[in-house]
Design an enzyme around this catalytic site. Structure first.
Site, PDB file in Angstrom:
ATOM      1  N   GLU A 268      41.684  38.941  40.363  1.00  0.00           N
ATOM      2  CA  GLU A 268      42.245  40.206  40.841  1.00  0.00           C
ATOM      3  C   GLU A 268      43.752  40.086  40.974  1.00  0.00           C
ATOM      4  O   GLU A 268      44.273  39.174  41.621  1.00  0.00           O
ATOM      5  CB  GLU A 268      41.649  40.630  42.185  1.00  0.00           C
TER       6      GLU A 268
ATOM      7  N   GLU B 233      48.478  37.432  44.715  1.00  0.00           N
ATOM      8  CA  GLU B 233      49.196  38.336  45.628  1.00  0.00           C
ATOM      9  C   GLU B 233      50.519  37.671  46.007  1.00  0.00           C
ATOM     10  O   GLU B 233      50.595  36.436  46.087  1.00  0.00           O
ATOM     11  CB  GLU B 233      48.340  38.598  46.874  1.00  0.00           C
TER      12      GLU B 233
ATOM     13  N   ASN C  55      53.964  35.803  41.183  1.00  0.00           N
ATOM     14  CA  ASN C  55      54.111  36.987  40.354  1.00  0.00           C
ATOM     15  C   ASN C  55      52.995  36.998  39.310  1.00  0.00           C
ATOM     16  O   ASN C  55      52.900  36.098  38.471  1.00  0.00           O
ATOM     17  CB  ASN C  55      55.486  36.955  39.685  1.00  0.00           C
TER      18      ASN C  55
ATOM     19  N   ASP D 153      51.125  49.342  42.850  1.00  0.00           N
ATOM     20  CA  ASP D 153      52.210  50.203  43.304  1.00  0.00           C
ATOM     21  C   ASP D 153      52.564  51.197  42.197  1.00  0.00           C
ATOM     22  O   ASP D 153      52.882  50.804  41.077  1.00  0.00           O
ATOM     23  CB  ASP D 153      53.439  49.345  43.632  1.00  0.00           C
TER      24      ASP D 153
ATOM     25  N   LYS E  49      58.902  57.325  41.812  1.00  0.00           N
ATOM     26  CA  LYS E  49      60.169  57.881  41.346  1.00  0.00           C
ATOM     27  C   LYS E  49      60.420  57.470  39.897  1.00  0.00           C
ATOM     28  O   LYS E  49      60.211  56.315  39.524  1.00  0.00           O
ATOM     29  CB  LYS E  49      61.312  57.423  42.243  1.00  0.00           C
TER      30      LYS E  49
ATOM     31  N   THR F  63      37.912  51.216  50.408  1.00  0.00           N
ATOM     32  CA  THR F  63      38.848  50.730  51.413  1.00  0.00           C
ATOM     33  C   THR F  63      39.564  51.896  52.091  1.00  0.00           C
ATOM     34  O   THR F  63      39.548  53.033  51.613  1.00  0.00           O
ATOM     35  CB  THR F  63      39.907  49.811  50.773  1.00  0.00           C
TER      36      THR F  63
ATOM     37  N   PHE G  23      42.671  52.290  52.157  1.00  0.00           N
ATOM     38  CA  PHE G  23      43.730  52.723  51.247  1.00  0.00           C
ATOM     39  C   PHE G  23      43.199  53.774  50.276  1.00  0.00           C
ATOM     40  O   PHE G  23      43.850  54.797  50.042  1.00  0.00           O
ATOM     41  CB  PHE G  23      44.254  51.513  50.465  1.00  0.00           C
ATOM     42  N   GLU G  24      42.014  53.528  49.702  1.00  0.00           N
ATOM     43  CA  GLU G  24      41.443  54.497  48.779  1.00  0.00           C
ATOM     44  C   GLU G  24      41.082  55.784  49.493  1.00  0.00           C
ATOM     45  O   GLU G  24      41.308  56.893  48.969  1.00  0.00           O
ATOM     46  CB  GLU G  24      40.206  53.903  48.090  1.00  0.00           C
TER      47      GLU G  24
END
Length: 248
Positions: free
Chosen positions: A80, A105, A132, A155, A159, A227, A229-230
């Site tokens: 993941e 992560e 990374n 993410d 913008k 989650t 977040f979702e």
């Protein structure tokens, strides 16, 4: 600056640091006492040491690992990218002990929470990499070593001027294909419509991938737990878009 690096000297040559934008801004932040305790006590069990390049989250040229040696067995491997607090990967590791799992992560507090959660459920088939992700996929993991690669809610860099930082692009498609075995699956999800469309456009054009779904979007991956977040995205009226592509 990103990656918590000290300010460079005046003679610093940016080309020796990073010549590509990364998909994160790694701000310093304190962990809670419980997170710090988990990091200190559980890192030897869960964290994979990464030889570093110039940046704090980089991977040194020539560095690599052998997942079979790492886990002590040959098993299907799920990786993941951007595991966040670890909800999806810990659930997967605890419910599929026959598989091995690696979470990538850059945010240490998230990794600490992932370790604590994994330890609570006894998930020993999980390892964490603080680095990374593109560098991990490009050089640290062996080619063809992963059976599944997950990218859930990266993410969106909403913008326009920041969208060059988005993770999923042509270059990412190539390194994702490198790390997946033939027939392996790349699973993606986002709650940003224009990013979903960009992901689909990139991967439809990638020569190493074919769609693993019919229609406009894939069905929701049932291995991805719901989650907060979702739910937050859905509560704001955003459609959750799933995509699934198979390594040709």
């Amino acid at each position: 600056m990103t990656d918590q690096q000290p300010l460079p000297p005046k003679s610093f040559d940016p080309s020796t640091f990073r010549d590509k934008p990364v998909s994160f801004v790694r701000r310093s932040g304190r962990m809670t006492p419980g997170q710090q305790r988990g990091w200190d006590e559980l890192s030897p069990l869960y964290r994979i040491e990464v030889p570093r390049g110039p940046a704090a989250t980089s991977v040194a040229e020539g560095a690599s690992i052998d997942p079979e040696a790492l886990f002590g067995r040959r098993a299907p491997l799920v990786v993941e990218v951007g595991s966040g607090q670890g909800h999806a990967i810990v659930h997967a590791a605890s419910t599929h002990p026959e598989r091995d799992h690696i979470a990538i992560e850059v945010f240490r507090a998230g990794l600490a929470r992932t370790m604590n959660a994994a330890d609570e459920v006894g998930a020993r088939n999980l390892r964490l990499i603080e680095a990374n992700a593109p560098e991990v996929l490009e050089r640290f993991l062996p080619a063809g070593s992963a059976d599944e690669l997950w990218v859930f809610f990266p993410d969106p860099w909403a913008k326009v001027r920041h969208q060059k930082r988005r993770l999923v692009n042509d270059e990412f498609a190539a390194i994702a294909a490198r790390v997946l075995r033939p027939g392996g699956v790349l699973r993606l999800a986002t709650d940003w419509e224009d990013y979903a469309e960009q992901m689909r456009e990139v991967l439809d054009a990638a020569p190493d991938f074919t769609r693993d779904f019919a229609g406009d979007w894939a069905e929701r991956f049932d291995g991805r737990i719901l989650t907060a977040f979702e739910r937050k995205g859905a509560d704001k009226g955003r459609d959750i878009r799933d995509l699934s592509y198979r390594r040709a």
